[in-house]
Design a protein around this motif. Structure first.
Motif: not given
Lengths: 198, 198
Positions: A17, A74-76, A81-84, B24, B27-28, B84, B107, B109
């Protein structure tokens, strides 16, 4: 050893990530020429193909380790684990105050050189909401108001902080702000609600 | 042929950005094992190294083509070079209304299966602000209030819409909402200001 299952999973997926997070940043900032970009794009597509051979049907959602520990990865805002996601690490103090310290780079830009006002609203929504959130008793946003005092610069250490003003039944009234070294840049207040059927 | 320079630049960088956007997402969501993840991570690091051999010192900011066309391609909401960003394509109607149609994946969430409330606030900040924004005359957010009627689901077609309620001097009062096929999920109103020295 419930902790170790969580740690093991994190050790597998968090470095990936972080690498993708760096890739987001350089994708925005690169001056690479067309041939280089095309070659890199092909390699990224191969990487995505490989990772997608086995994956969840939908979003990450809320998963648990076999030991029962929750992962909202996955939380933004906070998802490891969320790259964003920045991602924020939210700290809870015994007195109910909540805070996070972070720095936002090129991926969070609005006005040139500045954090997008909407990103400030997003992070404040999460941090204010965290004052109301309890394990197994989630809170959703009812209303959120953000007031912008001045621009928030990119690439500076920032701190978001929030606390409970009062609680009325299922409603938590929270207030907070984002600040840099020179003081508050954005203030917020919000009402967060514990749904009867979460 | 100012248009073609913009198109040429876009043709180089937009496909890369879209590939990173997909990366992205996977990856999640991936279930790939530790060895696969580690191998993919190494390849992504190589890709980032290659792209970063020549890049901007800071964020993308506001750049112009040689023909003078503005590019805000790093923007977290609309940036075609920001992986993103969803990214939103903001349409301006002759009567001043502004709208965008989009779908948000894993992405973005917050609550499981749902768009993070903070993402809704972020997008509404941008779309409401777009009612006040004029080329060369940017507007910044003064205040923004979002009211959540119900959860906004991931992976559903969404529409954000905003319009001007009134203008008082340098202040534009805008209102708007996000809606899905069943109606409005989040409402917002905001005050957007044209700074004297933008």
């Amino acid at each position: 050893m419930a902790g170790s299952e969580l740690d093991d999973l994190r050790a597998v997926y968090e470095p990936l990530t972080q690498s993708v997070r760096r890739l987001i940043d350089v994708t925005i900032r690169t001056h690479a020429d067309a041939a280089t970009v095309a070659a890199v794009k092909d390699r990224i597509d191969c990487a995505s193909d490989e990772l997608s051979e086995s994956m969840r049907d939908g979003s990450f959602g809320l998963e648990h380790t076999r030991g029962g520990e929750p992962m909202v990865w996955g939380n933004v805002v906070i998802g490891v684990r969320n790259p964003a996601a920045p991602p924020l690490v939210v700290h809870h103090e015994p007195d109910g105050r909540v805070w996070a310290e972070f720095t936002l780079g090129a991926a969070f830009e609005g006005p040139p050189g500045h954090v997008h006002g909407g990103v400030c609203a997003m992070l404040l929504d999460h941090v204010l909401g965290a004052t109301a959130h309890k394990p197994g008793k989630p809170a959703v946003t009812g209303t959120l108001t953000t007031r912008y005092r001045r621009g928030t610069r990119l690439s500076r250490p920032l701190r978001a902080e929030a606390w409970i003003d009062r609680i009325e039944g299922a409603k938590t009234f929270a207030v907070g702000h984002i600040a840099d070294a020179d003081g508050v840049t954005v203030e917020a207040d919000g009402v967060f609600i514990h749904p009867r059927n979460p």
